[in-house]
Design a protein around this motif. Sequence first.
Motif, mmCIF file in Angstrom:
data_model
loop_
_atom_site.group_PDB
_atom_site.id
_atom_site.type_symbol
_atom_site.label_atom_id
_atom_site.label_comp_id
_atom_site.label_asym_id
_atom_site.label_seq_id
_atom_site.Cartn_x
_atom_site.Cartn_y
_atom_site.Cartn_z
ATOM 1 N N HIS A 220 0.825 -1.212 0.000
ATOM 2 C CA HIS A 220 0.000 0.000 0.000
ATOM 3 C C HIS A 220 0.861 1.266 0.000
ATOM 4 N N GLN A 221 2.032 1.193 0.605
ATOM 5 C CA GLN A 221 2.954 2.321 0.529
ATOM 6 C C GLN A 221 3.428 2.512 -0.914
ATOM 7 N N ALA A 222 3.728 1.392 -1.583
ATOM 8 C CA ALA A 222 4.163 1.447 -2.980
ATOM 9 C C ALA A 222 3.030 1.938 -3.877
ATOM 10 N N TYR A 226 3.078 5.165 -6.228
ATOM 11 C CA TYR A 226 2.784 5.018 -7.663
ATOM 12 C C TYR A 226 1.701 6.005 -8.103
ATOM 13 N N LYS A 227 0.687 6.171 -7.271
ATOM 14 C CA LYS A 227 -0.382 7.118 -7.590
ATOM 15 C C LYS A 227 0.130 8.552 -7.610
ATOM 16 N N THR A 228 1.071 8.830 -6.726
ATOM 17 C CA THR A 228 1.590 10.196 -6.601
ATOM 18 C C THR A 228 2.589 10.541 -7.698
ATOM 19 N N THR A 229 3.477 9.595 -8.012
ATOM 20 C CA THR A 229 4.583 9.879 -8.937
ATOM 21 C C THR A 229 4.413 9.259 -10.321
ATOM 22 N N SER A 230 3.471 8.324 -10.451
ATOM 23 C CA SER A 230 3.266 7.567 -11.699
ATOM 24 C C SER A 230 4.472 6.697 -12.043
ATOM 25 N N LYS A 231 5.335 6.476 -11.069
ATOM 26 C CA LYS A 231 6.499 5.615 -11.260
ATOM 27 C C LYS A 231 6.330 4.348 -10.427
ATOM 28 N N VAL A 232 6.636 3.218 -11.040
ATOM 29 C CA VAL A 232 6.514 1.942 -10.337
ATOM 30 C C VAL A 232 7.704 1.767 -9.404
ATOM 31 N N PRO A 233 7.468 1.673 -8.100
ATOM 32 C CA PRO A 233 8.578 1.480 -7.157
ATOM 33 C C PRO A 233 9.327 0.183 -7.444
ATOM 34 N N ALA A 234 10.599 0.185 -7.159
ATOM 35 C CA ALA A 234 11.433 -0.993 -7.400
ATOM 36 C C ALA A 234 10.887 -2.200 -6.644
ATOM 37 N N GLY A 235 10.839 -3.325 -7.345
ATOM 38 C CA GLY A 235 10.389 -4.563 -6.724
ATOM 39 C C GLY A 235 8.900 -4.810 -6.829
ATOM 40 N N TYR A 236 8.177 -3.902 -7.492
ATOM 41 C CA TYR A 236 6.724 -4.059 -7.603
ATOM 42 C C TYR A 236 6.300 -4.176 -9.061
ATOM 43 N N ASP A 237 5.169 -4.839 -9.249
ATOM 44 C CA ASP A 237 4.641 -5.089 -10.584
ATOM 45 C C ASP A 237 3.577 -4.046 -10.920
ATOM 46 N N LYS A 238 3.700 -3.418 -12.070
ATOM 47 C CA LYS A 238 2.760 -2.368 -12.469
ATOM 48 C C LYS A 238 1.329 -2.890 -12.541
ATOM 49 N N ALA A 239 1.169 -4.099 -13.075
ATOM 50 C CA ALA A 239 -0.176 -4.662 -13.202
ATOM 51 C C ALA A 239 -0.833 -4.842 -11.833
ATOM 52 N N GLU A 240 -0.051 -5.271 -10.865
ATOM 53 C CA GLU A 240 -0.588 -5.470 -9.522
ATOM 54 C C GLU A 240 -0.969 -4.136 -8.884
#
Length: 348
Positions: A220-222, A226-240
């Motif tokens: 949920h932190q990631a 992601y919602k704030t920066t539109s960047k996928v944090p390292a280690g996370y899947d964009k689809a998820e």
Amino acid sequence: MATLPSYSQIHDIGQSRPGIFQLVEVAFHNFQDVFNGKRAFQDAYQQTDPLATSILASVILSGLTLIVSEITRNFSQVDRLWSILPAIYIVHYSHWASLNNVHSDRVDTAAVIAVIWSVRLTFNYWRKGGYQWSSEDYRWDVIRAAIGKPAFFIMNITFISFMQNFLLVAITTPVYLFLVVAKNFPQSEVATTADTVFSRGMMLAVILEFFADQQQWSFHQAKQSYKTTSKVPAGYDKAELDRGFLYSGLWAFSRHPNFVGEQLFWVLLYQWSAFVTDSIYNWAGMGALMYLFLFQGSTWLTELITSNKYKDYKIYQKHVSMFLPRVQSIREGGFYFPDQNEEAKKQR
């Protein structure tokens, strides 16, 4: 020494329910004497059956949480006590035993484990903002809208404020049985392999909860990042992250692995008491059973809300069990959505 129930056979301890109302009546009069200045608090505490003291405390807390919830219109007052009270009750049993010279390593061990459980769960609740004054379980609004204010008021009196408080005492009653066993059969206070298995099993349940809650918190932190920066944090899947809910890690095998650990913790404590009282089941099992029923109902409501919020959640529900992992999920290495590529599948 204060009088605990006496038994000639250890098996009878788990089969003979104590006279709750009589015990509480005695406890009330004992502490009324303290209030009236007729006896010292420690004397009353030491001479009162510890289960009766716990129940009396829960009655008082039930009334207080009812009043506070109705004044503030915030119905999560018991939620704020959920991770704290069971540990207090169990530590209370240990302290009472010490004052009355009843030696029980089982009671003391349970107290230590309960404190560890409490610290972890309280921290998790705190970091999610649970202790902010305005924080309230979102499900209460859903229920209130569904049944109306008059019915919700009745629900607050019966279930939210009182029954939940009583449940927090009930799940600790196996430790009370440890105490009764130690008083009646001190020769049984010899550590066994079963004691080790049950106590370590409870610790493993806490560890399971820790990792499951940590994975959920990190996700949920990631997602927020992601919602704030539109960047996928390292280690996370964009689809998820786009789907909005966690279905990787432990959550690929169970939709609520943290709840699995929580229920397992109290079921193991109850099973431990059944072993100690030399019985297949005992009356303390009512607490664990009610706890399981509560999780069935609350999780059903949670998922009803979640499935309406996230369109792909129903697919997840079809493939991953609510609590205990399916054999097929274990064989396949967990759940993955059909649109994920083979590499993602292998990584699971």
